[in-house]
Enzyme design. Structure first.
Site, mmCIF file in Angstrom:
data_model
loop_
_atom_site.group_PDB
_atom_site.id
_atom_site.type_symbol
_atom_site.label_atom_id
_atom_site.label_comp_id
_atom_site.label_asym_id
_atom_site.label_seq_id
_atom_site.Cartn_x
_atom_site.Cartn_y
_atom_site.Cartn_z
ATOM 1 N N ILE A 44 0.815 -1.209 0.000
ATOM 2 C CA ILE A 44 0.000 0.000 0.000
ATOM 3 C C ILE A 44 0.854 1.267 0.000
ATOM 4 O O ILE A 44 0.427 2.332 -0.460
ATOM 5 C CB ILE A 44 -0.935 -0.022 1.228
ATOM 6 C CG1 ILE A 44 -2.032 1.031 1.109
ATOM 7 C CG2 ILE A 44 -0.140 0.142 2.523
ATOM 8 C CD1 ILE A 44 -3.106 0.889 2.176
ATOM 9 N N LYS A 45 2.105 1.171 0.497
ATOM 10 C CA LYS A 45 2.953 2.346 0.634
ATOM 11 C C LYS A 45 3.479 2.864 -0.704
ATOM 12 O O LYS A 45 4.090 3.937 -0.754
ATOM 13 C CB LYS A 45 4.104 2.045 1.587
ATOM 14 C CG LYS A 45 3.657 1.779 3.030
ATOM 15 C CD LYS A 45 2.909 2.952 3.627
ATOM 16 C CE LYS A 45 2.468 2.726 5.062
ATOM 17 N NZ LYS A 45 3.542 2.804 6.026
ATOM 18 N N ASP A 46 3.220 2.133 -1.783
ATOM 19 C CA ASP A 46 3.531 2.689 -3.106
ATOM 20 C C ASP A 46 2.735 3.968 -3.334
ATOM 21 O O ASP A 46 3.229 4.923 -3.947
ATOM 22 C CB ASP A 46 3.183 1.686 -4.216
ATOM 23 C CG ASP A 46 4.112 0.497 -4.263
ATOM 24 O OD1 ASP A 46 5.048 0.440 -3.444
ATOM 25 O OD2 ASP A 46 3.899 -0.384 -5.119
ATOM 26 N N GLY A 49 4.566 6.728 -1.236
ATOM 27 C CA GLY A 49 5.848 7.140 -1.794
ATOM 28 C C GLY A 49 5.680 8.048 -2.996
ATOM 29 O O GLY A 49 6.340 9.092 -3.112
#
Length: 305
Positions: A44-46, A49
């Site tokens: 999910i952190k794509d 970022g």
């Protein structure tokens, strides 16, 4: 679909539907899990970022020569490094030694430099070291996901609206893990604006402090806090579910064996909490949860027996 940058593949992940045929729940009720591990960087952190870098350029905090520095357990680092490659930016990530070696290897594969801090200092130690590095390195940018309002904004503008649209606004309860608090706060804020009666359920592992328990180490990675994230201050959260390592890992293994969903232990914890929530609601309710990342980055942690 043809793309020219991997960042174009971020978002619009599928929803997996669970019913009473799969797990015990009231008649006509459904759990939907957003499969965020299918983002190109595996988590999910794509979303975060990419959003942090776009806003950094827009605000002038980032130029083509900026060095990106961030304390991270791994997934935010991978997401930042993934997007940083598009702009040929140098990345330095500060990681407590205890965290997944696979995530550290992936960050390195994307060109990042890894600096370790002692495991016993936790994420607080990584934050302190990152601030020191940012003060020492000229033309550096420290997004600092734990304090940056762009963190919840990333999910408010992407994940929250996706869930609302995909389910035609029919959501009774939102259940998700809390780490930095950005994913939960941003998504929950959007959904609460659209659906004032929606229930908000935060998920943490044993060893996290949101339910008032003592802080201590835990095997479930990616969620759990040593301090209350500032992003939660404006939210009224109906309940916190504290999930043990054993329960989280048990459901992680069941999801692989029964549904071929190869997700990390924070997903197992989120699903355990979603089941508890659906079982205390009336028939015909819809609960939405998030599966944040993939299992392959935890194999050295013996996620599977």
């Amino acid at each position: 679909m043809i793309i020219t940058s991997i960042t174009e593949a971020i978002g619009q992940t599928p929803l997996y539907q669970f019913t009473a045929k799969d797990y015990p729940m009231p008649k006509g009720s459904t759990i939907y899990a957003k499969l965020e591990y299918l983002n190109p960087g595996g988590s999910i952190k794509d979303r975060l970022g990419h959003y942090l870098l776009l806003n950094g350029f827009a605000s002038g905090k980032i130029t083509k020569d900026t060095v990106i520095i961030e304390p991270t357990a791994g997934n935010t680092g991978i997401g930042l490094a993934l997007s940083a490659l598009k702009y040929q930016l140098k990345t330095i990530f500060v990681v407590p030694e205890k965290f997944s070696i696979e995530k550290q290897q992936l960050m390195k594969a994307l060109g990042a430099t890894i600096i370790h801090t002692p495991s016993e200092d936790g994420i607080k130690g990584a934050i302190e070291k990152s601030k020191i590095l940012a003060a020492e390195i000229e033309n550096s940018y420290l997004p600092l996901q734990f304090e940056n309002p762009d963190n919840p904004a990333a999910y408010y503008h992407t994940l929250g609206s996706e869930l609302f649209q995909e389910l035609n606004g029919s959501i009774d309860s939102f259940v998700a893990g809390i780490g930095s608090g950005g994913t939960f706060a941003g998504t929950a804020t959007f959904l609460k604006e659209q659906l004032p009666d929606i229930r908000l359920i935060g998920v943490e592992p044993e060893g996290s402090i949101l339910n008032g328990g003592p802080s201590h180490s835990h095997e479930i990675e990616g969620i759990g806090v040593e301090f209350v994230p500032p992003f939660l201050s404006s939210l009224t959260i109906d309940q916190f579910e504290t999930i043990s390592d054993q329960e989280g890992f048990d459901f992680t293994r069941q999801l692989a064996k029964n549904q071929a969903l190869l997700v990390g232990s924070s997903s197992g914890a989120a699903f355990a909490a979603a089941l508890k929530e659906i079982q205390r609601l009336p028939q015909g309710q819809r609960v939405v949860t998030i599966f944040p990342d993939a299992a392959d980055r935890y194999l050295s942690k013996h996620i599977y027996p």
